[in-house]
Design a protein around this motif. Structure first.
Motif, PDB file in Angstrom:
ATOM      1  N   ASP A   1      26.346  26.919  25.061  1.00  0.00           N
ATOM      2  CA  ASP A   1      26.652  27.976  26.020  1.00  0.00           C
ATOM      3  C   ASP A   1      28.166  28.151  26.083  1.00  0.00           C
ATOM      4  O   ASP A   1      28.903  27.208  26.372  1.00  0.00           O
ATOM      5  N   GLU A   2      28.642  29.359  25.806  1.00  0.00           N
ATOM      6  CA  GLU A   2      30.072  29.618  25.811  1.00  0.00           C
ATOM      7  C   GLU A   2      30.676  29.452  27.206  1.00  0.00           C
ATOM      8  O   GLU A   2      31.865  29.230  27.342  1.00  0.00           O
ATOM      9  N   ALA A   3      29.845  29.567  28.216  1.00  0.00           N
ATOM     10  CA  ALA A   3      30.363  29.425  29.577  1.00  0.00           C
ATOM     11  C   ALA A   3      30.526  27.970  29.973  1.00  0.00           C
ATOM     12  O   ALA A   3      31.103  27.679  31.025  1.00  0.00           O
ATOM     13  N   GLN A   4      30.036  27.073  29.161  1.00  0.00           N
ATOM     14  CA  GLN A   4      30.139  25.648  29.461  1.00  0.00           C
ATOM     15  C   GLN A   4      31.167  25.006  28.515  1.00  0.00           C
ATOM     16  O   GLN A   4      31.243  25.355  27.337  1.00  0.00           O
ATOM     17  N   PRO A   5      31.962  24.100  29.064  1.00  0.00           N
ATOM     18  CA  PRO A   5      32.965  23.441  28.204  1.00  0.00           C
ATOM     19  C   PRO A   5      32.304  22.493  27.215  1.00  0.00           C
ATOM     20  O   PRO A   5      31.198  21.990  27.447  1.00  0.00           O
ATOM     21  N   CYS A   6      33.007  22.277  26.136  1.00  0.00           N
ATOM     22  CA  CYS A   6      32.536  21.328  25.115  1.00  0.00           C
ATOM     23  C   CYS A   6      32.683  19.905  25.641  1.00  0.00           C
ATOM     24  O   CYS A   6      33.706  19.547  26.227  1.00  0.00           O
ATOM     25  N   GLN A   7      31.663  19.127  25.431  1.00  0.00           N
ATOM     26  CA  GLN A   7      31.658  17.744  25.905  1.00  0.00           C
ATOM     27  C   GLN A   7      32.027  16.795  24.762  1.00  0.00           C
ATOM     28  O   GLN A   7      31.728  17.058  23.596  1.00  0.00           O
ATOM     29  N   PRO A   8      32.687  15.707  25.101  1.00  0.00           N
ATOM     30  CA  PRO A   8      32.994  14.732  24.049  1.00  0.00           C
ATOM     31  C   PRO A   8      31.728  14.049  23.558  1.00  0.00           C
ATOM     32  O   PRO A   8      30.745  13.917  24.287  1.00  0.00           O
ATOM     33  N   MET A   9      31.789  13.640  22.295  1.00  0.00           N
ATOM     34  CA  MET A   9      30.653  12.945  21.710  1.00  0.00           C
ATOM     35  C   MET A   9      30.468  11.590  22.387  1.00  0.00           C
ATOM     36  O   MET A   9      31.358  11.087  23.078  1.00  0.00           O
ATOM     37  N   ASP A  10      29.291  11.041  22.178  1.00  0.00           N
ATOM     38  CA  ASP A  10      28.952   9.800  22.871  1.00  0.00           C
ATOM     39  C   ASP A  10      29.907   8.666  22.493  1.00  0.00           C
ATOM     40  O   ASP A  10      30.325   7.877  23.355  1.00  0.00           O
ATOM     41  N   ASP A  11      30.247   8.562  21.206  1.00  0.00           N
ATOM     42  CA  ASP A  11      31.112   7.462  20.790  1.00  0.00           C
ATOM     43  C   ASP A  11      32.590   7.714  21.149  1.00  0.00           C
ATOM     44  O   ASP A  11      33.444   6.853  20.926  1.00  0.00           O
ATOM     45  N   ALA A  12      32.902   8.933  21.673  1.00  0.00           N
ATOM     46  CA  ALA A  12      34.287   9.254  22.046  1.00  0.00           C
ATOM     47  C   ALA A  12      34.543   9.057  23.526  1.00  0.00           C
ATOM     48  O   ALA A  12      35.707   9.160  23.958  1.00  0.00           O
ATOM     49  N   LYS A  13      33.487   8.817  24.335  1.00  0.00           N
ATOM     50  CA  LYS A  13      33.703   8.663  25.769  1.00  0.00           C
ATOM     51  C   LYS A  13      34.544   7.425  26.091  1.00  0.00           C
ATOM     52  O   LYS A  13      35.369   7.446  27.015  1.00  0.00           O
ATOM     53  N   CYS A  14      34.314   6.369  25.311  1.00  0.00           N
ATOM     54  CA  CYS A  14      35.137   5.162  25.507  1.00  0.00           C
ATOM     55  C   CYS A  14      36.598   5.447  25.175  1.00  0.00           C
ATOM     56  O   CYS A  14      37.511   4.950  25.839  1.00  0.00           O
ATOM     57  N   SER A  15      36.843   6.290  24.152  1.00  0.00           N
ATOM     58  CA  SER A  15      38.217   6.636  23.772  1.00  0.00           C
ATOM     59  C   SER A  15      38.885   7.460  24.867  1.00  0.00           C
ATOM     60  O   SER A  15      40.093   7.323  25.111  1.00  0.00           O
ATOM     61  N   VAL A  16      38.099   8.338  25.550  1.00  0.00           N
ATOM     62  CA  VAL A  16      38.666   9.119  26.650  1.00  0.00           C
ATOM     63  C   VAL A  16      39.122   8.184  27.761  1.00  0.00           C
ATOM     64  O   VAL A  16      40.220   8.340  28.327  1.00  0.00           O
ATOM     65  N   ARG A  17      38.278   7.211  28.082  1.00  0.00           N
ATOM     66  CA  ARG A  17      38.611   6.275  29.153  1.00  0.00           C
ATOM     67  C   ARG A  17      39.842   5.442  28.780  1.00  0.00           C
ATOM     68  O   ARG A  17      40.758   5.258  29.599  1.00  0.00           O
ATOM     69  N   THR A  18      39.889   4.949  27.547  1.00  0.00           N
ATOM     70  CA  THR A  18      41.028   4.112  27.119  1.00  0.00           C
ATOM     71  C   THR A  18      42.315   4.918  27.044  1.00  0.00           C
ATOM     72  O   THR A  18      43.389   4.452  27.460  1.00  0.00           O
ATOM     73  N   ALA A  19      42.232   6.147  26.489  1.00  0.00           N
ATOM     74  CA  ALA A  19      43.442   6.980  26.376  1.00  0.00           C
ATOM     75  C   ALA A  19      44.015   7.324  27.748  1.00  0.00           C
ATOM     76  O   ALA A  19      45.232   7.273  27.968  1.00  0.00           O
ATOM     77  N   SER A  20      43.126   7.684  28.676  1.00  0.00           N
ATOM     78  CA  SER A  20      43.614   8.010  30.021  1.00  0.00           C
ATOM     79  C   SER A  20      44.225   6.790  30.705  1.00  0.00           C
ATOM     80  O   SER A  20      45.206   6.893  31.449  1.00  0.00           O
ATOM     81  N   LEU A  21      43.654   5.600  30.456  1.00  0.00           N
ATOM     82  CA  LEU A  21      44.192   4.385  31.036  1.00  0.00           C
ATOM     83  C   LEU A  21      45.585   4.066  30.473  1.00  0.00           C
ATOM     84  O   LEU A  21      46.513   3.727  31.208  1.00  0.00           O
ATOM     85  N   LEU A  22      45.739   4.162  29.147  1.00  0.00           N
ATOM     86  CA  LEU A  22      47.020   3.838  28.521  1.00  0.00           C
ATOM     87  C   LEU A  22      48.102   4.861  28.846  1.00  0.00           C
ATOM     88  O   LEU A  22      49.284   4.516  28.942  1.00  0.00           O
ATOM     89  N   LEU A  23      47.719   6.127  29.007  1.00  0.00           N
ATOM     90  CA  LEU A  23      48.691   7.175  29.306  1.00  0.00           C
ATOM     91  C   LEU A  23      48.936   7.345  30.798  1.00  0.00           C
ATOM     92  O   LEU A  23      49.785   8.162  31.195  1.00  0.00           O
ATOM     93  N   GLY A  24      48.183   6.617  31.617  1.00  0.00           N
ATOM     94  CA  GLY A  24      48.364   6.714  33.061  1.00  0.00           C
ATOM     95  C   GLY A  24      47.895   8.033  33.641  1.00  0.00           C
ATOM     96  O   GLY A  24      48.477   8.516  34.629  1.00  0.00           O
ATOM     97  N   LEU A  25      46.880   8.624  33.053  1.00  0.00           N
ATOM     98  CA  LEU A  25      46.371   9.926  33.486  1.00  0.00           C
ATOM     99  C   LEU A  25      44.981   9.765  34.088  1.00  0.00           C
ATOM    100  O   LEU A  25      44.209   8.902  33.648  1.00  0.00           O
ATOM    101  N   PRO A  26      44.621  10.618  35.051  1.00  0.00           N
ATOM    102  CA  PRO A  26      43.238  10.606  35.546  1.00  0.00           C
ATOM    103  C   PRO A  26      42.286  11.036  34.432  1.00  0.00           C
ATOM    104  O   PRO A  26      42.536  12.030  33.723  1.00  0.00           O
ATOM    105  N   GLU A  27      41.190  10.317  34.295  1.00  0.00           N
ATOM    106  CA  GLU A  27      40.272  10.595  33.193  1.00  0.00           C
ATOM    107  C   GLU A  27      39.679  11.984  33.289  1.00  0.00           C
ATOM    108  O   GLU A  27      39.617  12.716  32.286  1.00  0.00           O
ATOM    109  N   ASP A  28      39.223  12.390  34.465  1.00  0.00           N
ATOM    110  CA  ASP A  28      38.588  13.690  34.600  1.00  0.00           C
ATOM    111  C   ASP A  28      39.586  14.830  34.417  1.00  0.00           C
ATOM    112  O   ASP A  28      39.281  15.862  33.820  1.00  0.00           O
ATOM    113  N   VAL A  29      40.820  14.640  34.892  1.00  0.00           N
ATOM    114  CA  VAL A  29      41.837  15.687  34.738  1.00  0.00           C
ATOM    115  C   VAL A  29      42.224  15.831  33.273  1.00  0.00           C
ATOM    116  O   VAL A  29      42.425  16.947  32.773  1.00  0.00           O
TER     117      VAL A  29
END
Length: 962
Positions: free
Chosen positions: A316-344
Motif C-alpha cells: 500500500d503506497e499510503a503505508q510506509p515501508c517496514q524494515p525486514m525481520d532480520d533488520a529490526k535488531c540493526s535498527v535497535r543497535t544503530a539507534s542505541l549507538l547513535l543516541g537516537l530514539p528508535e521510533d523517530v
C-alpha cells in the motif's frame, strides 16, 4: 641564439627522419649504460621510445627517481626500501653543498624548495605538486616530503624550543595516519587510494624552522560510505575498528567477531593500512583523548549497523515501508549507538515531510523502498562528512601556528590521480577535472608561459609544439555552455532528471567540441570526454542527483535530537548559520551544487599555486598489478603521453627555466664584480653580444645595464674555474640571456653563478677573518703589555710595602732592644752597686789593691750575673733550679743534696744570709740566648771570666782549688 631545441641544423623532412632513425639506433645500441642517465635532458634524441627505454633500464636497476628537466619522475617500486628514505640520507641531502650533484631523489626537490625559502628570491613561498595516476605513489611521496621537512627544518638553539619543535613536527606527522584512515580506501588500482584532495601548508618562521602546518581538503568521496564498487573496500577506519578492537570494545560497540555488514565488503583482505593502534596513537598525539576516540568509533559502528537496515516494499503506497525481520535488531543497535530514539529514526527514514503553500502546510508522505534506502544512505553520508570535517578542524587547531609566528610556507599538494573505471560518475568527473586544471597549470607555467615570455622579452626562440588541454577544460567548465553548466542547470530546474535526456542535451549543445565523444554501442546513457590522459566514459544516471547532494531537513533535525556527545557537537540545536541542508523555506536562491563548490575551492587552490614557485613530481605506475620489478611498457607509455613529459624535456633542455628580474639579479650577484679581471673590457666578453639587448632607456635602467655587463665580464673566469681538464667546450653551460626586464638563465648557469657568489663570500669571509685575527693579535699584545706594566707596578708597590714593614719591624725591635739593654745595664749596675757598698762598708780605709780587694772584685764579677739568672729561672724559694744557680754562682762547697740548705731572704730582707755546702761535680745551665752583644764569646781564658748565660760551666777542680 637558439635555433633548434635538439641542437640539429634544419634539414628536409626526409633527411631529418633518416638522421633521427640513425641517432635513435645509435642511442639504443648503448642500452647497457642507459641506467646511468639520471637526467632525461641528456637523452639524444628525445623521443617517447628513448625516454621509455631509459626509464625501464633505471627501474630494473632499482633507480626509481630520474630528473626530467624541471620535473622529477618517480617510479613506484612496489616494495619497501627502508634505506632509500632513512633519516641519515635526509641529512646527507640537506648538508650537501650541491644536492643536484647527488643522485635524483625526492629529497632533492625538498631541499631545493627549502633553500629557495632561505634565499628569499621572489616568490619566496614554494609549492610541490605531486601528480600521477591512482596507485602511482603520490601519498607515499607526500609522506616522505613531510618527514624530510620535519628532519631538516628543526634546528632550534635552546632545549625548550627544541622540545616544542619536536612536538609540532610529531603532530604534523601524526596527521597523516589519521587522515589516511578516514579518507583513504582500497580501490581497483591502489590499496591506499586517497579519496579526497589535500593541500598541506608547512609554515616556517624567519629562521626557516617549522612552526606549524595547515591542512585544506577537497571533495571527500563520502558516497563510498554507503556504496562501494565491486572488489573495492570502504574507508580504512571501518576495517581497523572491526579487526583491532578489544573484547570490551566489541561489546560496547556491538561488533561481534565475524559479524557481517553490507557496507563492509571484502573484510577478509588484510592490508598494511589496517593498523588500528597506529591510528589511535596518532589521534592521541593530536589531542583527541581516549573517551573522544571511543565516542568516534561508537558512531562509526552505528553507521555499519545503519547499513544493515533493509526495507521491504510496501503493498500500500499510503503505508510506509517496514524494515525486514532480520533488520529490526540493526535498527535497535544503530539507534542505541547513535543516541537516537528508535521510533523517530525509523519514522524519519520511512516518511518524507513536504512543506507547501504560503501557509507552509506540512504533508507527510511515505517513501517507497528505493527512497528509504536513499534517505538511509544520505543520513550515513551526512554523519561521516561532518565527522571528517571535524577531524580536519581538530588537526588544524593542533598543528596550525599563529599568524605572526610564521612568514613563509612550503605547500604539498596531494590530489587524487587520473581515474578511469568501468563505471564513472560525478566523483570521477570532478577528480579528472582537477587533474586537467593541474595539467593546465603545469603547461601555463613551464611550457606556454615560457615561450610567450621569450617572445615578449625579445629572445629568439624556436617554439616547441606541446599538448594543450584548453579545449578539454572549455568542454568541462567553459562559458556559457559546458558540461558543468548543463548539470547545474538540470539541478536548478527542480524536475525529475532523465539520464537519456541529459545525454542528449550534452551531445547537442557541445557537439562542436573536439574533446567530446559518444559510444553508440553503449546501452546505458553516457558521454565520453577525451582528457589529456585518455578518453573516459561517464554515465549520466544519477549524475544530477549527486550534484544536488540533497539532504532532507528532517534528517538534520533528527541528528539534532541525538544524545550522543559527539553528534550533539556536530549538529548543534541552534546553529549560528543556516546550512545547505536546512535552506529557508522562503528563500528562492539556488542551492550550491557539488560541482560549484568544488570549482570554487579548486580556483582558490590554483591562486595559491600561482603565487608560489611550483615544483613538480610526476609519479609513474610501472604496472597495474602492483608487482615489483615489473615494467609494462604500454601502461607507462600512456602515462608519459598523458603528462607531456617529452615536451617538458625538450623545453627544459633548450630553454631557460629560471627568470630573475634585473633588479633582483644585480642585488644578488653584484658581488661577482670582485672577480672581474682588471685587463678585460666590455666588448671582448664572449657573453656581451648574446647577453644584453641594444637599448638604453633611462638612467636607472642604464645603470642596471652597466652592472649586469660588469657581472657578465666575470663569467669567463667562473667558467674556467669550474672547467676540468676532461670537459669539452660543449659541456660548458650555455650563456645567459638578458631580456628587456628579466635575466634568463639555465640551471647549470645558476649553479655556476651561485658557486662564484659563494667564492666571493668566502674570500670576503677570509678577509674579515684575517682582519679580525690581526685586530685580536694587536689587542692581545696590548693587553699583555698592559698586564706586564700592571704586574710590575704591583710588584714595586708590594716591595715598597714589604720594605716599609721590615723597616718598621726593625725599628720596633731596635727600640725594644735598646730599652732592654738599658734595663739590663741598670739591673747589673744596681747589683754591682749593692755589693760594692757592702764591701766598702766593711773596709772603708783600705784603698790600695790588696788580696781582699782582689777577692772583692772576683765576687763582683761572679755575683752580678746571679740576678739575671734568677730573673729568668722558675720562680719560688723551693725551686730546685734556683738552688743550683745559687750553688754555681757562689762556689758553694761540695756535699750531698741532703746536707745543704739555701736560705733566701724574705721580702723584707736583702741579699743572701748564709750559704752552706758545696756542689758536687759540674753543673750545666741552659737559659735563653742572651741579647747582649758578646755574651757567648770568651775572648781569653781567665779565672775570672764567665762563658755566658746560655751555658755556665763550673769546673769541679776549680771549686776544690778555691
Amino acid at each position: 641564439m637558439l635555433q633548434q631545441v635538439n641542437g640539429h641544423n634544419p634539414r628536409s623532412d626526409g633527411q631529418a627522419r633518416e638522421y633521427l632513425r640513425e641517432d635513435l639506433q645509435e642511442f639504443l645500441d648503448g642500452e647497457v649504460l642507459l641506467y646511468q642517465l639520471d637526467d632525461l635532458t641528456r637523452v639524444n634524441p628525445v623521443t617517447l621510445e628513448t625516454v621509455l627505454r631509459c626509464l625501464q633500464a633505471r627501474y630494473m636497476a632499482d633507480r626509481f627517481y630520474t630528473n626530467a628537466g624541471c620535473t622529477l619522475v618517480a617510479l613506484n617500486p612496489f616494495k619497501p626500501i627502508p634505506q632509500l628514505y632513512s633519516p641519515e640520507l635526509m641529512r646527507e641531502y640537506h648538508a650537501a653543498p650541491q644536492p643536484q650533484k647527488l643522485k635524483p631523489h625526492v629529497f632533492t626537490v625538498g631541499e631545493q624548495t627549502y633553500r629557495n625559502v632561505k634565499s628569499l628570491i621572489e616568490p619566496v613561498n614554494q609549492s610541490i605538486v605531486v601528480s600521477g595516476e591512482s596507485g602511482a605513489g603520490k601519498t607515499w611521496t607526500s609522506r616522505c616530503l613531510m618527514k624530510f621537512y620535519a628532519v631538516v627544518a628543526a634546528s632550534p638553539a635552546s632545549w625548550e624550543t627544541h622540545k616544542i619543535a619536536e612536538r609540532i613536527e610529531q603532530r604534523i606527522l601524526n596527521s597523516n595516519p589519521v587522515m589516511e584512515a578516514f579518507g583513504n580506501a582500497c580501490t581497483l588500482r591502489n590499496n591506499n587510494s586517497s579519496r579526497f584532495g589535500k593541500f598541506i601548508q608547512l609554515q616556517l618562521n624567519r629562521a626557516q624552522q617549522m612552526t606549524g602546518a595547515a591542512v585544506q581538503t577537497y571533495l571527500l568521496e563520502k558516497t563510498r560510505v554507503a556504496c562501494q564498487a565491486s572488489s573495492e573496500r570502504n574507508f580504512h577506519i571501518f576495517y581497523q575498528i572491526c579487526k583491532g578492537a578489544s573484547e570490551d570494545e566489541r561489546l560496547q560497540w556491538h561488533l561481534p567477531e565475524g559479524a557481517a555488514f553490507s557496507w563492509l565488503p571484502n573484510p577478509e583482505r588484510s592490508l598494511e593500512e589496517d593498523c588500528f593502534e597506529v591510528t589511535r596513537e596518532a589521534m592521541l598525539h593530536l589531542g583527541i583523548d581516549t573517551p573522544t576516540q571511543n565516542n568516534i568509533f561508537k558512531v562509526l559502528a552505528g553507521l555499519l549497523h545503519l547499513g544493515n537496515i533493509q526495507f521491504a516494499a510496501s503493498e500500500d503506497e499510503a503505508q510506509p515501508c517496514q524494515p525486514m525481520d532480520d533488520a529490526k535488531c540493526s535498527v535497535r543497535t544503530a539507534s542505541l549507538l547513535l543516541g537516537l530514539p528508535e521510533d523517530v529514526l525509523l519514522e524519519t527514514v520511512q516518511i518524507r515531510t513536504i512543506r507547501a503553500g504560503r501557509q507552509q502546510q506540512v504533508f507527510r508522505k511515505p517513501c517507497p523502498r528505493a527512497e528509504c534506502d536513499t534517505r538511509r544512505d544520505c543520513l550515513a553520508k551526512l554523519i561521516y562528512a561532518r565527522l571528517f570535517d571535524w577531524l580536519v578542524s581538530v588537526i588544524n587547531s593542533s598543528i596550525c601556528a599563529d599568524t605572526d609566528s610564521w612568514t613563509t610556507f612550503i605547500g604539498l599538494l596531494d590530489v587524487y590521480g587520473f581515474e578511469s573505471f568501468p563505471d564513472n560518475s560525478l566523483e570521477q568527473l570532478c577528480i579528472n577535472y582537477a587533474n586537467e586544471k593541474l595539467q593546465q597549470h603545469f603547461v601555463a607555467h613551464y611550457l606556454r608561459a615560457q615561450q610567450e615570455e621569450y617572445a615578449v622579452e625579445g629572445l629568439e626562440w624556436s617554439f616547441v609544439n606541446y599538448q594543450d588541454n584548453q579545449a578539454c577544460l572549455d568542454l568541462i567548465e567553459g562559458s556559457p555552455i559546458s558540461i558543468c553548466s548543463l548539470i547545474n542547470e538540470e539541478c536548478r530546474l527542480n524536475r525529475p532528471s532523465s539520464a537519456a535526456q541529459l545525454q542528449t542535451r550534452i551531445e547537442t549543445a557541445l557537439a562542436g567540441s573536439p574533446c567530446l565523444g559518444h559510444n553508440k554501442l553503449s546501452r546505458e546513457p553516457s558521454f565520453i570526454v577525451v582528457h589529456y590522459a585518455g578518453p573516459v566514459r561517464y554515465h549520466t544516471a544519477g549524475l544530477v542527483e549527486k550534484n544536488k547532494d540533497p539532504v532532507p531537513p528532517e534528517l538534520t533535525r533528527l541528528l539534532q535530537q541525538s544524545q550522543d556527545p559527539l553528534l550533539m557537537g556536530l549538529f548543534p540545536t541552534n546553529p549560528k548559520e543556516k546550512t545547505q541542508e536546512e535552506p529557508s523555506g522562503q528563500s528562492r536562491n539556488p542551492v550550491l551544487t557539488v560541482v560549484s563548490k568544488f570549482k570554487a575551492s579548486l580556483e582558490q587552490l590554483l591562486q595559491v599555486l600561482h603565487s608560489t614557485t611550483p615544483h613538480y613530481i610526476r609519479c609513474i605506475k610501472p604496472n597495474s598489478q602492483g608487482q615489483a620489478q615489473t615494467f609494462v611498457q604500454e601502461e607507462v607509455l600512456s602515462q608519459l603521453e598523458a603528462c607531456g613529459l617529452v615536451e617538458t624535456i625538450h623545453i627544459s633542455a633548450a630553454g631557460f627555466p629560471i627568470r630573475i628580474s634585473h633588479q633582483n639579479f644585480v642585488e644578488r650577484y653584484k658581488l661577482l664584480r670582485r672577480l672581474r679581471p682588471h685587463t678585460s673590457s666590455g666588448p671582448h666578453s664572449p657573453y656581451t653580444a648574446k647577453g644584453l639587448p641594444e637599448w638604453c632607456p633611462h638612467s636607472e635602467e642604464a645603470m642596471l645595464e652597466s652592472l649586469i655587463q660588469d657581472i657578465l665580464h666575470t663569467l669567463p673566469v667562473l667558467t674556467q674555474a669550474a672547467a676540468t681538464p676532461g670537459d669539452s667546450a660543449e659541456a660548458m653551460p650555455a650563456p645567459m640571456h638578458c631580456g628587456r626586464t628579466k635575466v634568463f638563465i639555465t640551471d647549470s648557469m645558476l649553479e655556476l653563478l651561485e658557486c662564484g657568489r659563494a667564492q666571493v663570500l668566502e674570500q670576503c669571509a677570509r678577509c674579515i677573518q684575517g682582519g679580525w685575527r690581526r685586530h685580536r693579535h694587536r689587542e692581545q699584545a696590548r693587553q699583555r703589555r698592559a698586564a706586564m706594566l700592571i704586574q710590575a707596578a704591583i710588584r714595586s708597590w708590594l716591595t715598597r710595602k714589604h720594605i716599609q714593614r721590615l723597616h718598621a719591624a726593625a725599628t720596633v725591635i731596635k727600640h725594644a732592644w735598646q730599652k732592654w739593654r738599658i734595663r739590663m745595664a741598670y739591673l747589673a749596675a744596681k747589683e754591682l752597686d749593692g755589693v760594692e757598698e757592702k764591701h766598702f762598708s766593711q773596709a772603708p780605709c783600705s784603698l790600695s789593691t790588696s788580696p781582699l780587694q782582689t777577692r772583692f772584685l772576683e765576687a763582683i764579677i761572679r755575683l752580678w750575673p746571679l740576678g739575671l739568672v734568677l730573673a729568668n729561672t722558675a720562680m719560688g724559694v723551693s725551686s730546685f733550679q734556683r738552688k743550683l744557680v745559687v750553688w754555681a754562682c757562689l762556689h758553694l762547697p761540695r756535699g750531698s743534696p741532703s746536707s745543704y740548705s739555701v736560705q733566701t731572704a724574705q721580702q723584707d730582707q736583702a741579699g743572701v744570709t748564709s750559704i752552706r755546702a758545696l756542689p758536687q761535680g759540674s753543673i750545666k745551665f741552659h737559659c735563653r740566648k742572651s741579647p747582649l752583644r758578646y755574651a757567648d764569646i770568651c775572648p781569653e781564658p781567665s779565672p775570672y771570666s764567665v762563658t755566658g748565660f746560655n751555658q755556665i760551666l763550673l769546673e769541679r777542680h776549680r771549686l776544690i782549688h778555691m
